[in-house]
Design a protein around this motif. Structure first.
Motif, PDB file in Angstrom:
ATOM      1  N   LEU A 181       0.838  -1.226  -0.168  1.00 36.14           N
ATOM      2  CA  LEU A 181      -0.011   0.091   0.043  1.00 36.14           C
ATOM      3  C   LEU A 181       0.861   1.191  -0.088  1.00 36.14           C
ATOM      4  CD1 LEU A 181      -2.818  -1.017   2.589  1.00 36.14           C
ATOM      5  CD2 LEU A 181      -2.736  -1.221   0.118  1.00 36.14           C
ATOM      6  N   ARG A 214      -7.750   4.488   3.387  1.00 38.76           N
ATOM      7  CA  ARG A 214      -6.737   3.563   3.928  1.00 38.76           C
ATOM      8  C   ARG A 214      -6.717   3.809   5.522  1.00 38.76           C
ATOM      9  NH1 ARG A 214      -0.390   3.280   2.874  1.00 38.76           N
ATOM     10  NH2 ARG A 214       0.402   1.634   4.480  1.00 38.76           N
ATOM     11  N   LEU A 335      -8.980  -2.248   1.633  1.00 33.96           N
ATOM     12  CA  LEU A 335      -8.540  -1.191   2.433  1.00 33.96           C
ATOM     13  C   LEU A 335      -9.357  -1.283   3.760  1.00 33.96           C
ATOM     14  CD1 LEU A 335      -8.144   1.546  -0.105  1.00 33.96           C
ATOM     15  CD2 LEU A 335      -6.468  -0.022   0.846  1.00 33.96           C
ATOM     16  N   HIS A 338      -7.889  -4.231   5.664  1.00 33.00           N
ATOM     17  CA  HIS A 338      -6.614  -3.861   5.958  1.00 33.00           C
ATOM     18  C   HIS A 338      -6.420  -2.741   7.198  1.00 33.00           C
ATOM     19  CE1 HIS A 338      -2.034  -3.032   5.927  1.00 33.00           C
ATOM     20  NE2 HIS A 338      -2.490  -1.812   6.051  1.00 33.00           N
TER      21      HIS A 338
END
Length: 405
Positions: A181, A214, A335, A338
């Motif tokens: 990322l 993110r 995302l 994550h």
């Protein structure tokens, strides 16, 4: 008969969806079902759209087998076993193969030709409710009609595929590592030589969308639903707000916030990036000042300055997958997974109890504390912790010291 789903926005901002024929005329009973059963239950436009997609598949099945349920039910003829079985098998087909241009529906020959089981399940569930609704209005009332209709509905539901306890593919296996990322964020950095777009305003918008996703783990619908007024630049907070059927949103396919409203703290550096995009680029796009939505369409055309559409956002995310092999399969929900993985690691480092971690995660993600969703998004971290635990047991059994391993 070729059918299509048409979505439109009313003067009040309310979104509607109807099933139309090749002449653009709405189908009466599907329209009645949506109005009486679904809109009356305050179901979202996306839920209604999915239901109409299932009914479109049902009409394709009727066309292929030369059936007319409305006429059948008026004659007191309900679906029988072999017809329900043919319906079950037909609902395994992709929609693209149900209405072929040549007039012939191809048989399913390979597993790859079938839609996912949860798709089949949802189709059959909608159709079961619809045929019950339709028969209840068209079947002549007799002493046994209600019981017979209920039995038909139950038979359709009984032919839904069996789903495992995990109906959605575990995406934790496709989560992206921080270093991947980081590389992607570096590529998207405004002004960079490797940036896939040339317009500097687009570069700032795309980089900011990626960073917000993110760092907050919000859904794509929540991202596209953000307004400038949702940000408190003095307190460094962001409020995620639900705005169904917003009259000020020109998008027919309005992005929706599925989860609960909540306030999210943001670091000053991220707030600075948001302010820079608004004042330096967004507000200079023609038409962007007519509404308050944060992310807008920059490319010239009839929608320039409009809030960014779901399809426009999808093209942006899709373009990321094509930048390099390590980005293959990139999707916005990765995302979100994550973020949850990093939140789990941070919670562990801080020594938070599982109960406290789940409570905080549920609030920040907009879930009910009792929904159990927090555990779904914690799978990757749980797998890693389980792996470390079993390795430790193996070392202990073999008498291996950690320094020697």
């Amino acid at each position: 008969m070729q059918l299509a789903i048409r979505r439109f926005k009313g003067e009040s901002g309310e979104r509607f969806a109807i099933l139309i024929d090749e002449f653009g005329m709405p189908l009466f009973y599907p329209a009645l079902y949506v109005t009486a059963q679904m809109r009356g239950a305050s179901l979202s436009i996306n839920t209604i759209d999915n239901a109409l997609s299932a009914l479109k598949a049902m009409y394709a099945w009727q066309s292929y087998y030369d059936l007319n349920l409305e006429s059948r039910f008026k004659r007191s003829e309900l679906l029988v076993g072999h017809e329900v079985h043919s319906l079950r098998d037909f609902m395994q087909k992709p929609m693209s193969s149900m209405w072929p241009s040549a007039g012939n529906v191809l048989a399913i020959q390979r597993k790859q030709d079938r839609v996912a089981k949860d798709n089949q399940y949802n189709r059959m569930s909608v159709i079961a409710e619809y045929v019950g609704f339709l028969a209840g209005r068209l079947h002549p009332v007799t002493a046994t009609s209600a019981r017979e209709i209920a039995a038909m509905v139950s038979q359709v539901k009984a032919n839904r595929p069996t789903l495992s306890s995990q109906t959605e593919k575990d995406r934790s296996e496709s989560d992206f590592d921080d270093n991947v990322l980081d590389v992607l964020e570096e590529i998207l950095k405004p002004g960079g030589d490797s940036n896939p777009v040339t317009d500097i305003g687009l570069q700032y918008r795309n980089a900011l969308m990626f960073t917000v996703l993110r760092l907050t783990g919000m859904r794509r619908g929540e991202l596209l639903n953000l307004k400038i007024e949702d940000f408190d630049f003095g307190k460094y907070t962001l409020k995620i707000v639900r705005r169904p059927d917003s009259a000020g949103d020109p998008r027919t396919y309005q992005p929706l916030a599925k989860t609960r409203e909540r306030t999210f703290p943001l670091i000053p550096e991220l707030m600075d990036k948001i302010q820079r995009y608004i004042s330096g680029y967004r507000n200079k796009v023609p038409g962007a000042r007519k509404h308050g939505y944060l992310f807008v369409t920059h490319r010239p055309g009839k929608t320039v300055g409009w809030p960014l559409s779901g399809s426009g956002f999808g093209k942006f995310i899709g373009s990321l997958s094509n930048l390099a092999d390590e980005f293959s399969g990139m999707h916005s929900h990765a995302l979100r997974h994550h973020w949850n993985y990093m939140f789990s690691k941070n919670s562990e480092e801080k020594g938070l109890s599982q109960e406290r971690e789940n409570k905080l995660r549920s609030y920040l993600m907009g879930w009910s504390e009792t929904s159990g969703t927090a555990q779904t998004y914690n799978k990757r971290h749980i797998k890693e912790a389980a792996g470390e635990a079993t390795m430790s047991l193996q070392k202990k059994h073999l008498g291996i010291k950690s320094d020697d391993y």
